[in-house]
Enzyme design. Structure first.
Site, PDB file in Angstrom:
ATOM      1  N   LEU A 170      -8.398   1.160  11.989  1.00 60.45           N
ATOM      2  CA  LEU A 170      -8.237  -0.158  11.386  1.00 60.45           C
ATOM      3  C   LEU A 170      -6.900  -0.192  10.668  1.00 60.45           C
ATOM      4  CD1 LEU A 170     -10.860  -2.323   9.602  1.00 60.45           C
ATOM      5  CD2 LEU A 170      -8.613  -2.019   8.559  1.00 60.45           C
ATOM      6  N   ILE A 171      -6.098  -1.202  10.961  1.00 54.56           N
ATOM      7  CA  ILE A 171      -4.771  -1.346  10.370  1.00 54.56           C
ATOM      8  C   ILE A 171      -4.715  -2.680   9.642  1.00 54.56           C
ATOM      9  CG2 ILE A 171      -2.286  -1.294  10.792  1.00 54.56           C
ATOM     10  CD1 ILE A 171      -2.907  -0.081  13.558  1.00 54.56           C
ATOM     11  N   GLY A 177      -2.573  -5.777   7.653  1.00 51.06           N
ATOM     12  CA  GLY A 177      -1.250  -6.400   7.633  1.00 51.06           C
ATOM     13  C   GLY A 177      -0.510  -6.295   8.946  1.00 51.06           C
ATOM     14  N   SER A 208       0.318  -8.832  11.190  1.00 55.95           N
ATOM     15  CA  SER A 208       0.875 -10.050  11.781  1.00 55.95           C
ATOM     16  C   SER A 208       2.359  -9.926  12.084  1.00 55.95           C
ATOM     17  CB  SER A 208       0.629 -11.260  10.866  1.00 55.95           C
ATOM     18  OG  SER A 208       1.255 -11.087   9.612  1.00 55.95           O
ATOM     19  N   GLY A 218       6.179  -7.155  11.532  1.00 56.88           N
ATOM     20  CA  GLY A 218       6.834  -5.945  11.047  1.00 56.88           C
ATOM     21  C   GLY A 218       6.193  -4.639  11.440  1.00 56.88           C
ATOM     22  N   ILE A 219       6.168  -3.713  10.481  1.00 63.34           N
ATOM     23  CA  ILE A 219       5.639  -2.374  10.744  1.00 63.34           C
ATOM     24  C   ILE A 219       4.187  -2.433  11.186  1.00 63.34           C
ATOM     25  CG2 ILE A 219       5.111  -0.127   9.714  1.00 63.34           C
ATOM     26  CD1 ILE A 219       7.508  -0.486   7.889  1.00 63.34           C
ATOM     27  N   GLY A 220       3.402  -3.307  10.574  1.00 64.58           N
ATOM     28  CA  GLY A 220       1.989  -3.400  10.936  1.00 64.58           C
ATOM     29  C   GLY A 220       1.789  -3.803  12.379  1.00 64.58           C
ATOM     30  N   SER A 262       6.569   3.550   0.483  1.00 68.94           N
ATOM     31  CA  SER A 262       7.975   3.165   0.504  1.00 68.94           C
ATOM     32  C   SER A 262       8.769   4.226  -0.230  1.00 68.94           C
ATOM     33  CB  SER A 262       8.158   1.817  -0.206  1.00 68.94           C
ATOM     34  OG  SER A 262       9.523   1.534  -0.452  1.00 68.94           O
ATOM     35  N   TYR A 287       7.201  -4.256  -7.372  1.00 68.61           N
ATOM     36  CA  TYR A 287       6.935  -3.599  -6.080  1.00 68.61           C
ATOM     37  C   TYR A 287       6.936  -2.085  -6.232  1.00 68.61           C
ATOM     38  CZ  TYR A 287       7.580  -2.267  -1.184  1.00 68.61           C
ATOM     39  OH  TYR A 287       7.445  -1.694   0.056  1.00 68.61           O
TER      40      TYR A 287
END
Length: 283
Positions: free
Chosen positions: A7-8, A10, A12, A14-16, A140, A153
């Protein structure tokens, strides 16, 4: 690992999105989740183009809503039998500073980037214990080195790093692996969504006495992102950690990311820390 389910969050953009595609190519059954499934078009089109559409299922999951997390996990386990891995990727950025933006801005970022990871991980752990699975979090380099105007962040990513580093030796005693993946600058939609207005004059007015520092920061950052790593390359590192027999606690996604965290870390992959703290929970 054919037949295994990941299960991943985010997915929609980019990286996800790229991680979902890469995991599917590596024969994982991918549960690709996002808060707003109306944004699933890009992933679905890419999955068809890559020939992996049958291995990607899009589901709704809001990491800030425990009921949404629980409902999604229950459905996945009911349909697939168990869960073998969780990749915490969903996140939100914020560029600003405390005096001008206030505490609530930091609270919102923390809710997604930190408590969102805890919501999904706590719900997944019983299933990961049963499968001998693993938890990954896309952190990050900002979870290691605090960066100007990224206070909220970086604070959230520092919290993720500290929490999962502390959890790792405990989770290992019940057969669950934990890995933090640390990208540096990545060319994705994430940067466009952090709330920096195109109107520099309006931004300067908002920042008040911090405007000159913000202008210098944005100039420097534009240069850094001009040489940003692709989301595909970052995702390849995530999936390599997902498939690794014994992944490290920490892995950086590029030479630039490794060099950046090296300014602060003497233990870049976490082996020394985990080697020490694992002895604290050895029976």
């Amino acid at each position: 690992m054919p037949g295994k389910t990941v299960l991943i969050t985010g997915t929609s953009t980019g990286i996800g999105l790229q991680t979902a595609l890469a995991a599917a190519r590596a024969n994982w059954q991918v549960i690709a989740t996002m808060r707003n499934i109306s944004k699933a078009g890009a992933l679905e089109e890419a999955a068809v183009a890559a020939g992996v559409a049958e291995r990607i299922e899009v589901r709704k999951l809001d990491v800030t809503d425990p009921a949404s997390v629980r409902e999604c996990l229950e459905a996945v386990v009911a349909e697939h039998g168990t869960l073998h891995a969780l990749i915490n990727n969903a996140g939100s950025g914020h560029v600003g500073t405390l005096e001008t933006d206030g505490v609530e801005a930091a609270r919102r970022v923390m809710e997604v980037n930190f408590f969102g990871v805890l919501n999904t991980t706590s719900a997944a752990l019983p299933h990961l214990r049963a499968s001998g699975g693993r938890v990954l979090a896309v952190s990050s380099v900002g979870g290691i080195v605090g960066q100007p105007f990224n206070e909220a962040y970086c604070a959230a990513k520092f919290a993720v790093e500290g929490y999962l580093e502390s959890l790792a030796p405990v989770a290992a005693t019940v057969g669950v692996g934990v890995t933090l993946v640390e990208p540096g600058a990545v060319a994705s939609e994430f940067v466009a969504n952090v709330g920096i207005p195109d109107d520099r004059a309006a931004l300067a007015e908002r920042m008040g006495p911090y405007a000159p520092a913000m202008d210098a920061y944005l100039t420097r950052t534009a240069g850094a992102f001009a040489a940003a790593q692709s989301a595909q390359d970052a995702a390849a590192v995530v999936v390599a950690a997902l498939d690794a027999e014994q992944p490290p606690l920490r892995v950086q996604t590029s030479d630039g990311a490794r060099a950046f965290v090296a300014a602060k870390l003497a233990d870049p992959d976490g082996a020394k820390v985990i080697g020490m703290t694992s002895t604290w929970v050895a029976s």
